[in-house]
Write a protein that holds these residues in place. Structure first.
Motif, short mmCIF file in Angstrom:
data_model
loop_
_atom_site.label_atom_id
_atom_site.label_comp_id
_atom_site.label_asym_id
_atom_site.label_seq_id
_atom_site.Cartn_x
_atom_site.Cartn_y
_atom_site.Cartn_z
N ALA A 46 0.89 -1.09 0.24
CA ALA A 46 0.13 0.12 0.00
C ALA A 46 0.87 1.09 -0.01
O ALA A 46 0.49 2.17 -0.64
CB ALA A 46 -0.84 0.00 1.01
N VAL A 47 1.88 1.32 0.72
CA VAL A 47 3.08 2.51 0.94
C VAL A 47 3.65 2.61 -0.46
O VAL A 47 3.50 3.89 -0.94
CB VAL A 47 3.87 2.34 2.18
CG1 VAL A 47 4.97 3.15 1.78
CG2 VAL A 47 3.33 2.25 3.36
N ALA A 48 3.97 1.50 -1.08
CA ALA A 48 4.53 1.69 -2.57
C ALA A 48 3.66 2.32 -3.55
O ALA A 48 3.99 3.07 -4.44
CB ALA A 48 5.00 0.25 -2.93
N ALA A 49 2.26 1.71 -3.61
CA ALA A 49 1.24 2.25 -4.54
C ALA A 49 0.99 3.61 -4.22
O ALA A 49 0.88 4.69 -5.09
CB ALA A 49 -0.20 1.42 -4.31
N GLY A 52 4.64 6.52 -0.86
CA GLY A 52 4.98 6.88 0.49
C GLY A 52 3.98 7.10 1.15
O GLY A 52 2.74 7.70 0.97
N ALA A 53 4.03 6.93 2.49
CA ALA A 53 2.92 7.42 3.79
C ALA A 53 3.58 8.52 4.47
O ALA A 53 4.49 8.45 5.26
CB ALA A 53 2.75 6.16 4.57
N HIS A 54 2.82 9.69 4.45
CA HIS A 54 3.29 10.86 5.10
C HIS A 54 2.29 11.36 6.11
O HIS A 54 1.21 11.63 5.65
CB HIS A 54 3.61 11.90 4.26
CG HIS A 54 4.42 11.49 3.04
ND1 HIS A 54 5.70 11.61 3.06
CD2 HIS A 54 3.98 11.11 1.89
CE1 HIS A 54 6.41 10.86 1.96
NE2 HIS A 54 5.33 10.75 1.20
N ALA A 55 2.62 11.69 7.51
CA ALA A 55 1.98 12.03 8.44
C ALA A 55 2.76 12.86 9.50
O ALA A 55 3.87 12.26 9.66
CB ALA A 55 0.97 11.24 8.91
N GLN A 56 2.15 13.62 10.38
CA GLN A 56 2.86 14.48 11.24
C GLN A 56 2.64 13.61 12.52
O GLN A 56 3.42 13.67 13.57
CB GLN A 56 2.43 15.89 11.58
CG GLN A 56 2.95 16.70 10.44
CD GLN A 56 2.74 18.08 10.68
OE1 GLN A 56 1.58 18.40 11.26
NE2 GLN A 56 3.40 19.15 9.92
N ALA A 61 -0.76 8.43 9.91
CA ALA A 61 -0.11 7.50 8.89
C ALA A 61 -0.66 6.10 8.73
O ALA A 61 -0.72 5.38 7.88
CB ALA A 61 1.36 7.41 9.24
N GLU A 62 -0.65 5.43 10.03
CA GLU A 62 -1.22 4.05 10.10
C GLU A 62 -2.64 3.92 9.66
O GLU A 62 -2.93 2.98 9.02
CB GLU A 62 -1.09 3.67 11.73
CG GLU A 62 0.12 3.12 12.20
CD GLU A 62 0.14 3.37 13.63
OE1 GLU A 62 -0.86 3.48 14.36
OE2 GLU A 62 1.08 2.70 14.31
N LEU A 63 -3.40 4.90 9.90
CA LEU A 63 -4.91 4.95 9.33
C LEU A 63 -4.89 5.14 7.76
O LEU A 63 -5.40 4.36 7.04
CB LEU A 63 -5.63 6.10 9.79
CG LEU A 63 -7.16 6.31 9.44
CD1 LEU A 63 -7.95 4.97 9.91
CD2 LEU A 63 -7.72 7.25 10.02
N SER A 64 -3.80 6.10 7.29
CA SER A 64 -3.70 5.95 5.76
C SER A 64 -3.39 4.80 5.09
O SER A 64 -4.02 4.58 4.11
CB SER A 64 -2.59 7.26 5.51
OG SER A 64 -2.41 7.26 4.17
#
Length: 71
Positions: A46-49, A52-56, A61-64
């Protein structure tokens, strides 16, 4: 003597609804896309698609990533 510039690509009309639907589908969040596409087996997929996952906040980020997973 100068030559006229080559014609560019034709203009495309995009609606807000169309742009939002495409964005949601590409992010694997659109309900129609979710019904036909298989969810990601691993969080890394999912992160590759998403490129990257970005959050403060870590939980954001886990939810995304979790929204795009199998369960």
């Amino acid at each position: 003597m100068t030559t006229p510039p080559a014609p560019g690509p034709a203009a495309v009309t995009v609606t807000w609804a169309g742009a939002n639907a495409r964005r949601l589908a590409r992010q694997h969040l659109h309900p129609d896309a979710a019904a036909t596409a298989s969810p990601f087996a691993e969080p890394g997929d999912a992160v590759a698609a998403m490129l990257g996952a970005h959050a403060q906040v870590l939980s954001a980020a886990e939810l995304s990533v979790g929204l795009r997973g199998a369960g």
